[in-house]
Design an enzyme around this catalytic site. Structure first.
Site, PDB file in Angstrom:
ATOM      1  N   HIS A 152      13.182   3.774  18.096  1.00 37.02           N
ATOM      2  CA  HIS A 152      13.552   2.869  16.724  1.00 37.02           C
ATOM      3  C   HIS A 152      14.646   1.260  17.936  1.00 37.02           C
ATOM      4  O   HIS A 152      14.310   0.616  17.077  1.00 37.02           O
ATOM      5  CB  HIS A 152      13.717   2.889  15.289  1.00 37.02           C
ATOM      6  N   GLU A 200       6.919  -3.814  10.006  1.00 35.54           N
ATOM      7  CA  GLU A 200       7.376  -2.582  10.875  1.00 35.54           C
ATOM      8  C   GLU A 200       7.606  -2.859  11.651  1.00 35.54           C
ATOM      9  O   GLU A 200       6.777  -2.177  12.393  1.00 35.54           O
ATOM     10  CB  GLU A 200       6.708  -1.244  10.085  1.00 35.54           C
ATOM     11  N   ASP A 226      -7.891  -3.521  -0.742  1.00 35.83           N
ATOM     12  CA  ASP A 226      -6.456  -3.337  -1.616  1.00 35.83           C
ATOM     13  C   ASP A 226      -5.978  -2.004  -1.255  1.00 35.83           C
ATOM     14  O   ASP A 226      -5.753  -1.157  -1.432  1.00 35.83           O
ATOM     15  CB  ASP A 226      -7.702  -2.210  -3.071  1.00 35.83           C
ATOM     16  N   LYS A 238      -4.131   4.167  -7.994  1.00 31.91           N
ATOM     17  CA  LYS A 238      -3.571   3.567  -7.513  1.00 31.91           C
ATOM     18  C   LYS A 238      -2.728   4.613  -7.901  1.00 31.91           C
ATOM     19  O   LYS A 238      -1.534   3.858  -8.726  1.00 31.91           O
ATOM     20  CB  LYS A 238      -4.170   1.822  -8.171  1.00 31.91           C
TER      21      LYS A 238
END
Length: 410
Positions: free
Chosen positions: A405, A106, A310, A235
């Site tokens: 951006h 990103e 993870d 999760k």
């Protein structure tokens, strides 16, 4: 990494898979890990028409990853890694100046975090503390009804020491902290909470809890339905993690002089505080969000990828609340993350690139005392998240978010 591959054997194995003689997962029984991965690439290339040359270029021992980190390996996905900082951190476990490693695709993220860390460091650094520890696993039991459910809950409360002995017999590092019963009709959920030292600990607590469940079934009339009953919660977005925490609950804070806010962040403490209140607090409440923040998940994910965590646990890791207060002399800002599930031993931390990410922080492997390295990693993650919040909130307050951006190509 073709120099590690027997091309003839890889071709032969790929032919056998396509003929139905072998399955993909059986290739490791017929060749070394690199050759097995090359054979799978050939099968996939033939089937899809894709060219997987770059996927086959990796700099770690295939047998290391194939043995503990992945199945049906064909190669590796490469993610750009950068650093932000340096920043001074006054932590309960981490003390000193460091760069923060982040892996992401990103654009603008590293620049944003770097800007936030710059102003934090100029103001004297961040203070960070782990406030709670405990990796959880919550099995669900079936009973004959509410009377038996209540009896089971009482039995667990009265026999926690017996459960602790059973659970801890499976691990040399894990310690059972407590077991909390939750009764729902003929269901009893038992939320086991462990200190897992420097390991993230999901495998550890699953095995330990399984041993304790055998004791419960042997001593009571309850029947284990599932070793995980989703009250853990792993999760998945869950209020219990936002409230009670999971893994490590950690807070990072900084106080910025007013002139730093105005000169570096190009806005005012009052404007940042208003954006935080209206966006992070009111906006998140209206949306029913479990995270009251602007971009905590960005930093958590990038640091997890860089250090071998993870990545799916970014779901819990984004449970963050940002506190901002405009003061006469400047700006107080803090981010409290309820569920940072990290480790510095085991899992993906053993892979070379991820181990190097931990080396950047100086916290690879077990800490002294046990658990201190994982605490330090949690404090670094929280500091990075705080920097990201300050940078994004100030960009919104100064109305230059879109231009940043556009300039950085995101």
């Amino acid at each position: 990494m073709t120099d590690r591959v027997d091309a003839g054997t890889a071709e032969e194995l790929a032919d056998r898979v396509e003929s139905g003689d072998l399955r993909l997962y059986e290739l490791d029984d017929h060749a070394d890990a690199d050759t097995a991965a090359a054979a799978r690439r050939l099968v996939v290339e033939r089937d899809s028409g894709a060219e997987l040359e770059t996927t086959g270029e990796y700099a770690f021992p295939a047998e290391q990853a194939a043995g503990s980190n992945i199945e049906n390996m064909i190669g590796a996905a490469q993610i750009p890694m950068g650093v932000a900082g340096p920043v001074e951190i006054d932590g309960g476990a981490f003390e000193g100046e460091t760069y923060l490693p982040l892996a992401t695709t990103e654009g603008a993220l590293l620049a944003s975090v770097n800007r936030g860390l710059s102003v934090i460091d100029d103001a004297g650094g961040a203070t960070a503390r782990v406030t709670k520890r405990g990796m959880t696993r919550a099995p669900v039991f079936r009973t004959s009804g509410i009377a038996e459910s209540q009896a089971l809950a009482e039995w667990v409360r009265e026999n926690t020491d017996q459960l602790r002995e059973a659970a801890e017999s499976t691990t040399s590092h894990g310690k059972l902290l407590d077991v909390t019963p939750y009764v729902v009709g003929d269901n009893v959920f038992l939320r086991f909470r462990y200190d897992t030292a420097d390991a993230m600990g999901m495998n550890m607590v699953t095995i330990a809890t399984g041993e304790a469940c055998d004791v419960i079934e042997g001593e009571t009339d309850a029947s284990l339905v599932a070793l995980s009953g989703n009250l853990c919660t792993d999760k998945k977005p869950a209020a219990i993690n936002a409230v009670e925490g999971r893994g490590r609950s950690v807070t990072a804070e900084a106080t910025l002089p007013r002139e730093f806010v105005e000169e570096t962040l190009k806005t005012t403490p009052e404007a940042i505080a208003e954006v935080n209140t209206r966006k992070n607090l009111i906006g998140s409440a209206k949306a029913g969000s479990l995270g009251f923040n602007a971009q905590v998940a960005n930093v958590v994910a990038a640091m997890y990828l860089a250090t071998g965590q993870d990545a799916a646990q970014v779901v819990e890791g984004s449970n963050g609340i940002v506190s901002v207060e405009a003061r006469e002399d400047g700006l107080y800002a803090a981010v409290s993350l309820a569920s940072i599930e990290v480790g510095t031993v085991g899992g993906g931390t053993k892979l070379p690139t991820q181990a190097e990410g931990l080396d950047v922080l100086g916290i690879r492997g077990g800490g002294d005392p046990a658990g201190s390295n994982a605490d330090a990693l949690a404090e670094c993650v929280a500091t990075g998240a705080l920097a990201g919040e300050l940078s994004l909130l100030s960009a919104l307050a100064s109305r230059n978010l879109s231009s940043a951006h556009a300039e950085l190509g995101r």
